[in-house]
Design a protein around this motif. Structure first.
Motif, PDB file in Angstrom:
ATOM      1  N   GLY A 214       0.814  -1.208   0.000  1.00  0.00           N
ATOM      2  CA  GLY A 214       0.000   0.000   0.000  1.00  0.00           C
ATOM      3  C   GLY A 214       0.845   1.255   0.000  1.00  0.00           C
ATOM      4  N   TYR A 215       1.944   1.220   0.746  1.00  0.00           N
ATOM      5  CA  TYR A 215       2.837   2.380   0.820  1.00  0.00           C
ATOM      6  C   TYR A 215       3.416   2.738  -0.548  1.00  0.00           C
ATOM      7  N   VAL A 216       3.942   1.726  -1.254  1.00  0.00           N
ATOM      8  CA  VAL A 216       4.566   1.998  -2.545  1.00  0.00           C
ATOM      9  C   VAL A 216       3.530   2.506  -3.542  1.00  0.00           C
ATOM     10  N   LEU A 217       2.365   1.905  -3.570  1.00  0.00           N
ATOM     11  CA  LEU A 217       1.313   2.360  -4.483  1.00  0.00           C
ATOM     12  C   LEU A 217       0.921   3.802  -4.177  1.00  0.00           C
ATOM     13  N   HIS A 218       0.825   4.147  -2.896  1.00  0.00           N
ATOM     14  CA  HIS A 218       0.470   5.519  -2.517  1.00  0.00           C
ATOM     15  C   HIS A 218       1.559   6.492  -2.970  1.00  0.00           C
ATOM     16  N   GLU A 219       2.814   6.135  -2.754  1.00  0.00           N
ATOM     17  CA  GLU A 219       3.906   7.020  -3.147  1.00  0.00           C
ATOM     18  C   GLU A 219       3.957   7.202  -4.659  1.00  0.00           C
ATOM     19  N   GLN A 220       3.461   6.237  -5.394  1.00  0.00           N
ATOM     20  CA  GLN A 220       3.384   6.351  -6.849  1.00  0.00           C
ATOM     21  C   GLN A 220       2.229   7.241  -7.286  1.00  0.00           C
ATOM     22  N   GLY A 221       1.360   7.613  -6.365  1.00  0.00           N
ATOM     23  CA  GLY A 221       0.177   8.385  -6.706  1.00  0.00           C
ATOM     24  C   GLY A 221      -1.001   7.524  -7.103  1.00  0.00           C
ATOM     25  N   GLN A 222      -0.875   6.204  -6.919  1.00  0.00           N
ATOM     26  CA  GLN A 222      -1.970   5.287  -7.232  1.00  0.00           C
ATOM     27  C   GLN A 222      -2.830   5.113  -5.973  1.00  0.00           C
ATOM     28  N   TYR A 223      -3.544   6.180  -5.612  1.00  0.00           N
ATOM     29  CA  TYR A 223      -4.253   6.212  -4.340  1.00  0.00           C
ATOM     30  C   TYR A 223      -5.373   5.187  -4.259  1.00  0.00           C
ATOM     31  N   ARG A 224      -6.089   4.978  -5.343  1.00  0.00           N
ATOM     32  CA  ARG A 224      -7.182   4.011  -5.311  1.00  0.00           C
ATOM     33  C   ARG A 224      -6.646   2.589  -5.137  1.00  0.00           C
ATOM     34  N   GLN A 225      -5.586   2.262  -5.868  1.00  0.00           N
ATOM     35  CA  GLN A 225      -4.998   0.940  -5.718  1.00  0.00           C
ATOM     36  C   GLN A 225      -4.404   0.757  -4.316  1.00  0.00           C
ATOM     37  N   ALA A 226      -3.829   1.830  -3.776  1.00  0.00           N
ATOM     38  CA  ALA A 226      -3.278   1.768  -2.425  1.00  0.00           C
ATOM     39  C   ALA A 226      -4.390   1.539  -1.406  1.00  0.00           C
ATOM     40  N   LEU A 227      -5.506   2.236  -1.590  1.00  0.00           N
ATOM     41  CA  LEU A 227      -6.647   2.063  -0.693  1.00  0.00           C
ATOM     42  C   LEU A 227      -7.162   0.630  -0.752  1.00  0.00           C
ATOM     43  N   GLN A 228      -7.285   0.089  -1.953  1.00  0.00           N
ATOM     44  CA  GLN A 228      -7.779  -1.275  -2.105  1.00  0.00           C
ATOM     45  C   GLN A 228      -6.832  -2.278  -1.451  1.00  0.00           C
ATOM     46  N   ALA A 229      -5.524  -2.065  -1.625  1.00  0.00           N
ATOM     47  CA  ALA A 229      -4.549  -2.973  -1.019  1.00  0.00           C
ATOM     48  C   ALA A 229      -4.644  -2.927   0.502  1.00  0.00           C
ATOM     49  N   ASN A 230      -4.755  -1.728   1.062  1.00  0.00           N
ATOM     50  CA  ASN A 230      -4.850  -1.595   2.516  1.00  0.00           C
ATOM     51  C   ASN A 230      -6.184  -2.103   3.056  1.00  0.00           C
ATOM     52  N   GLN A 231      -7.247  -1.954   2.273  1.00  0.00           N
ATOM     53  CA  GLN A 231      -8.544  -2.478   2.702  1.00  0.00           C
ATOM     54  C   GLN A 231      -8.535  -4.000   2.738  1.00  0.00           C
ATOM     55  N   ARG A 232      -7.824  -4.625   1.788  1.00  0.00           N
ATOM     56  CA  ARG A 232      -7.707  -6.087   1.814  1.00  0.00           C
ATOM     57  C   ARG A 232      -6.902  -6.538   3.030  1.00  0.00           C
ATOM     58  N   LEU A 233      -5.930  -5.738   3.410  1.00  0.00           N
ATOM     59  CA  LEU A 233      -5.081  -6.084   4.544  1.00  0.00           C
ATOM     60  C   LEU A 233      -5.807  -5.889   5.875  1.00  0.00           C
ATOM     61  N   LEU A 234      -6.669  -4.903   5.978  1.00  0.00           N
ATOM     62  CA  LEU A 234      -7.242  -4.498   7.259  1.00  0.00           C
ATOM     63  C   LEU A 234      -7.934  -5.624   8.026  1.00  0.00           C
ATOM     64  N   PRO A 235      -8.870  -6.383   7.426  1.00  0.00           N
ATOM     65  CA  PRO A 235      -9.540  -7.420   8.227  1.00  0.00           C
ATOM     66  C   PRO A 235      -8.590  -8.508   8.717  1.00  0.00           C
ATOM     67  N   VAL A 236      -7.610  -8.868   7.896  1.00  0.00           N
ATOM     68  CA  VAL A 236      -6.639  -9.878   8.318  1.00  0.00           C
ATOM     69  C   VAL A 236      -5.775  -9.328   9.440  1.00  0.00           C
ATOM     70  N   ALA A 237      -5.336  -8.075   9.296  1.00  0.00           N
ATOM     71  CA  ALA A 237      -4.505  -7.456  10.329  1.00  0.00           C
ATOM     72  C   ALA A 237      -5.278  -7.318  11.633  1.00  0.00           C
TER      73      ALA A 237
END
Length: 366
Positions: A214-237
């Motif tokens: 999520g961090y790398v995607l966000h730094e690339q400016g791919q905010y939607r993809q970063a959000l989706q990656a972090n949302q997939r991680l959240l319930p498991v985390a």
């Protein structure tokens, strides 16, 4: 954003690399006190593995020892030059992959210590390319930690594509769905003279890998993809960290989600993530995150042209500081109040496309 679980793990991982390296057979015996800067002695040299080029070993061993021996002192630029001079020897003698890995691994560690993440990331990639899979079990853990650390080094050096490729490789190797099958903590095998890491990666290491995605995607400016990656991680985390009693670590991931949402204009979602982060910090007694969460919520309210809500968050900030007896935070609360009064006295401009300072916490750079 603020410190997340990956940020905390990175420092631990680099420290683990140094600790493990100190136990490797090609190192001089760790020394402390007045002889901390001594290089390998004859017995240590005798323990060095035999390779096709003893000249490389004799020149490399004291450099390696100086980098990884606790308290060792050396010139970073001179050490870098000395290590670089060994690469042609390895290429000329067609040395085994392990020798290349050891050289690049040492270079990466040195560059990181010198505050040169781009160079550290490139050296790490050369090490991983030279030895994609460790042939010796004792190098498996350094290989993993170097792979993980290289993601941050590459990203901090602006090499986002390389960082994304590396973290995606790690994600394929360690599927998020199988994280519960991994050990909760790493143990060390002390049955031999040279301790070896066992039971890795841990659940926290793998969760950190996905936070890095999520961090790398966000730094690339791919905010939607970063959000989706972090949302997939959240319930498991959430589930795994609860089991491990590591709930405070959720605050970093929630801060990342708040920033992803904010950059996409999803202010309500950002507010919800920040409020959940605040509750975790309050329960953990994490004062720094409590104050930061109050501040971020105040900023969101102000930018949404809700001065009453902004003042309520500021008042809560002030009340918390008074209850904790934090005079410095009370002083900051007054500064924030003065700034808020000044901003409210000026007619608000049209809503900008990007947030103006102050703004919600940024994705962590480590």
């Amino acid at each position: 954003m603020r410190q997340g679980m990956r940020q905390q793990l990175l420092a631990q991982g680099i420290a683990a690399l140094a600790s493990l390296a100190a136990a490797m057979p090609l190192l001089a015996t760790a020394q402390t006190g007045g002889n901390a800067n001594a290089v390998a002695t004859s017995p240590a040299e005798a323990a060095l593995p035999t390779t096709g080029n003893n000249n490389f070993e004799k020149r490399f061993a004291p450099l390696y020892a100086a980098v990884f021996t606790e308290g060792g002192r050396f010139s970073g630029s001179a050490m870098s030059a000395d290590l670089q001079a060994l690469e042609p020897i390895l290429k000329r003698t067609k040395a085994p992959a392990l020798d290349f890995f050891r050289l690049y691994y040492t270079q990466a560690t040195l560059f990181n210590r010198r505050g040169m993440p781009s160079e550290a990331g490139l050296a790490a990639q050369k090490a991983i390319t030279a030895m994609p899979k460790p042939s010796d079990p004792q190098w498996a853990y350094p290989h993993l930690e170097l792979s993980i650390a290289s993601v941050r080094w590459l990203a901090e050096g602006g090499r986002y594509e390389a960082a994304l490729k590396q973290v995606q490789t790690l994600a394929v190797r360690y599927p998020l769905q199988q994280v519960a099958k991994l050990p909760t903590q790493m143990r060390w095998d002390n049955s031999t003279p040279i301790p070896q890491a066992a039971d890795f990666p841990t659940q926290l290491q793998v969760l950190g890998i996905y936070e890095d995605l999520g961090y790398v995607l966000h730094e690339q400016g791919q905010y939607r993809q970063a959000l989706q990656a972090n949302q997939r991680l959240l319930p498991v985390a959430r589930e795994r960290l609860q089991v491990m009693g590591e709930t405070p670590r959720l605050r970093g991931l929630l801060a990342n989600l708040a920033q992803n949402s904010y950059m996409l204009g999803q202010v309500d979602a950002a507010r919800n993530y920040l409020q959940e982060r605040l509750q975790i910090a309050l329960g953990a007694g994490d004062h720094a995150t409590v104050y930061d969460s109050y501040f971020q919520l105040m900023v969101l309210a102000h930018e949404q042209n809700d001065p009453q809500q902004a003042r309520q968050w500021l008042s809560t900030y002030e009340q918390y500081a008074r209850a904790q007896g934090h005079s410095d935070q009370l002083a900051r609360a007054q500064q924030l109040r003065n700034e808020l009064n000044g901003r409210e006295a000026v007619p608000p401009p049209q809503q900008p496309a990007q947030p103006s300072a102050p703004q919600p916490a940024r994705q962590p750079k480590r």
